[in-house]
Design a protein around this motif. Structure first.
Motif, PDB file in Angstrom:
ATOM      1  N   GLU A  24       0.833  -1.214   0.000  1.00 29.45           N
ATOM      2  CA  GLU A  24       0.000   0.000   0.000  1.00 29.45           C
ATOM      3  C   GLU A  24       0.868   1.264   0.000  1.00 29.45           C
ATOM      4  O   GLU A  24       0.572   2.234  -0.700  1.00 29.45           O
ATOM      5  CB  GLU A  24      -0.901   0.019   1.238  1.00 29.45           C
ATOM      6  N   ALA A  27       2.574   1.845  -3.369  1.00 29.17           N
ATOM      7  CA  ALA A  27       1.612   2.380  -4.346  1.00 29.17           C
ATOM      8  C   ALA A  27       1.286   3.843  -4.033  1.00 29.17           C
ATOM      9  O   ALA A  27       1.218   4.683  -4.935  1.00 29.17           O
ATOM     10  CB  ALA A  27       0.347   1.532  -4.349  1.00 29.17           C
ATOM     11  N   SER A  32       4.223   1.233  -9.300  1.00 27.77           N
ATOM     12  CA  SER A  32       3.286   0.208  -9.768  1.00 27.77           C
ATOM     13  C   SER A  32       3.690  -1.087  -9.071  1.00 27.77           C
ATOM     14  O   SER A  32       4.866  -1.466  -9.112  1.00 27.77           O
ATOM     15  CB  SER A  32       3.388   0.039 -11.284  1.00 27.77           C
ATOM     16  N   LYS A  44      -5.865 -10.466  -3.275  1.00 24.32           N
ATOM     17  CA  LYS A  44      -6.827  -9.689  -4.076  1.00 24.32           C
ATOM     18  C   LYS A  44      -7.441  -8.562  -3.251  1.00 24.32           C
ATOM     19  O   LYS A  44      -7.803  -7.514  -3.792  1.00 24.32           O
ATOM     20  CB  LYS A  44      -7.896 -10.615  -4.658  1.00 24.32           C
ATOM     21  N   LEU A  47      -4.992  -5.804  -3.412  1.00 27.98           N
ATOM     22  CA  LEU A  47      -5.121  -5.158  -4.725  1.00 27.98           C
ATOM     23  C   LEU A  47      -6.312  -4.196  -4.730  1.00 27.98           C
ATOM     24  O   LEU A  47      -6.195  -3.049  -5.177  1.00 27.98           O
ATOM     25  CB  LEU A  47      -5.316  -6.238  -5.801  1.00 27.98           C
ATOM     26  N   ARG A  48      -7.437  -4.661  -4.180  1.00 26.04           N
ATOM     27  CA  ARG A  48      -8.637  -3.815  -4.135  1.00 26.04           C
ATOM     28  C   ARG A  48      -8.359  -2.539  -3.329  1.00 26.04           C
ATOM     29  O   ARG A  48      -8.736  -1.438  -3.734  1.00 26.04           O
ATOM     30  CB  ARG A  48      -9.787  -4.609  -3.489  1.00 26.04           C
ATOM     31  N   GLU A  51      -6.178  -0.159  -5.377  1.00 27.83           N
ATOM     32  CA  GLU A  51      -6.916   0.467  -6.491  1.00 27.83           C
ATOM     33  C   GLU A  51      -7.918   1.495  -5.972  1.00 27.83           C
ATOM     34  O   GLU A  51      -8.084   2.558  -6.568  1.00 27.83           O
ATOM     35  CB  GLU A  51      -7.601  -0.623  -7.330  1.00 27.83           C
ATOM     36  N   GLU A  52      -8.558   1.168  -4.853  1.00 24.26           N
ATOM     37  CA  GLU A  52      -9.532   2.094  -4.271  1.00 24.26           C
ATOM     38  C   GLU A  52      -8.863   3.416  -3.856  1.00 24.26           C
ATOM     39  O   GLU A  52      -9.470   4.477  -3.904  1.00 24.26           O
ATOM     40  CB  GLU A  52     -10.168   1.440  -3.049  1.00 24.26           C
ATOM     41  N   SER A  56      -1.670   1.941  -8.598  1.00 24.81           N
ATOM     42  CA  SER A  56      -1.550   1.028  -9.733  1.00 24.81           C
ATOM     43  C   SER A  56      -0.962  -0.297  -9.248  1.00 24.81           C
ATOM     44  O   SER A  56       0.106  -0.318  -8.634  1.00 24.81           O
ATOM     45  CB  SER A  56      -0.621   1.670 -10.771  1.00 24.81           C
TER      46      SER A  56
END
Ligand code: NAP
Length: 249
Positions: A24, A27, A32, A44, A47-48, A51-52, A56
């Motif tokens: 986190e 990012a 990336s 996952k 990842l969510r 992205e939220e 990237s």
């Protein structure tokens, strides 16, 4: 702060705890990130979260104890983002708790396979791709138990001491080629790795730290992000505790 902008990073064990905080933060600072974990649900979810927050990232499942999965993971950074600049080899397990004479041979092998061999496999496949990308920074996650012992955790203690030595050897080999390699030694950190301990044990652990508490994943991630960045351009081959004073005693 945007000091990792344009960089591509792999984080193993990024589906939980310290690895998630590192992914986190990478990012958030502009990298990336290839989020990797053997636990697809946790990975996952990381990842969510990235992205939220507008970051990237991609998720790639990998068991670090399997050499070919490390190769595929390193290659996936090239395939998705075209380069590899940063790797944080964080995946690790606590393993069984037993004195040495009672320690199961399979239990020993499993801890060594994940915590030590897993980092060797990781670096073996990350380094050629970093060289192609013009250099990079590797941060391995050991423990305070890379510097001192802990009764009833012989495999964990040995794996983390081994990781400190592996990091130093690799740093010597690639310093002139633009790859820095460092190892971070957290003390006890509030993550699911400690989930088997009851409150009394957790309170007891807190008292082992002169700062009076165990640490947070973000406190580890801040050090890792610094070592991963160009701000740490003269730092290589070193072991950095992040331990609330544990090793000062
Ligand atoms: P955690 O919350 O359990 O997270 C570790 C993650 O790594 C989990 O998602 C785990 O998946 C995954 N993992 C386990 N085996 C793997 C494998 N073979 N390949 C890929 N991923 C694997 O633990 P943590 O506390 O964040 O620990 C992260 C690192 O910090 C470890 O290297 C640990 O030794 C080190 N560390 C932790 C502490 C602490 O007190 N928490 C202190 C010092 C050092 P599963 O959940 O499915 O197993």
């Amino acid at each position: 702060m945007n000091d990792l902008k344009g960089k591509v990073a792999i984080v193993t064990g990024a589906g939980s705890g310290i690895g998630r905080a590192i992914a986190e933060l990478y990012a958030a600072r502009g990298a990336s990130v290839v989020v990797s974990d053997v636990d697809e649900v946790g990975g996952k979810e990381t990842l969510r979260m990235i992205e939220e927050a507008g970051g990237s990232a991609v998720f790639r499942a990998a068991d670090v104890s399997k050499p070919h999965e490390n190769e595929a993971l390193a290659e996936s950074a090239m395939a998705h983002f075209g380069r590899l600049d940063i790797a944080c080899n964080n995946a690790g397990i606590g393993g069984a708790i037993n004195p040495t004479a009672d320690y199961g041979i399979d239990d020993w092998q499993h801890v060594i396979d994940v915590n030590l061999s897993g980092v060797f496999y990781g670096m073996k496949y990350q380094i050629p791709r970093m060289l192609k990308s013009g250099g990079g920074s590797i941060v391995n996650i050991a423990s305070i138990l890379g510097a001192v012992g802990f009764a009833n955790s012989p495999a964990y203690t040995a794996s983390k001491h081994g990781l400190v030595g592996l990091t130093k050897a690799t740093a010597l080999e690639y310093g002139r080629h633009g790859i820095r390699v460092n190892v971070v030694g957290p003390a006890f950190i509030d993550t699911p790795l400690l989930k088997n301990l009851d409150q009394e044990m957790l309170d007891g652990l807190a008292t082992l730290h002169p700062i009076g508490r165990i640490g947070t994943p973000l406190e580890v991630a801040e050090l890792v992000a610094f070592l991963s960045s160009d701000a740490a351009s003269f730092a290589t081959g070193a072991y950095y505790p992040i331990d609330g004073g544990y090793l000062a005693q």
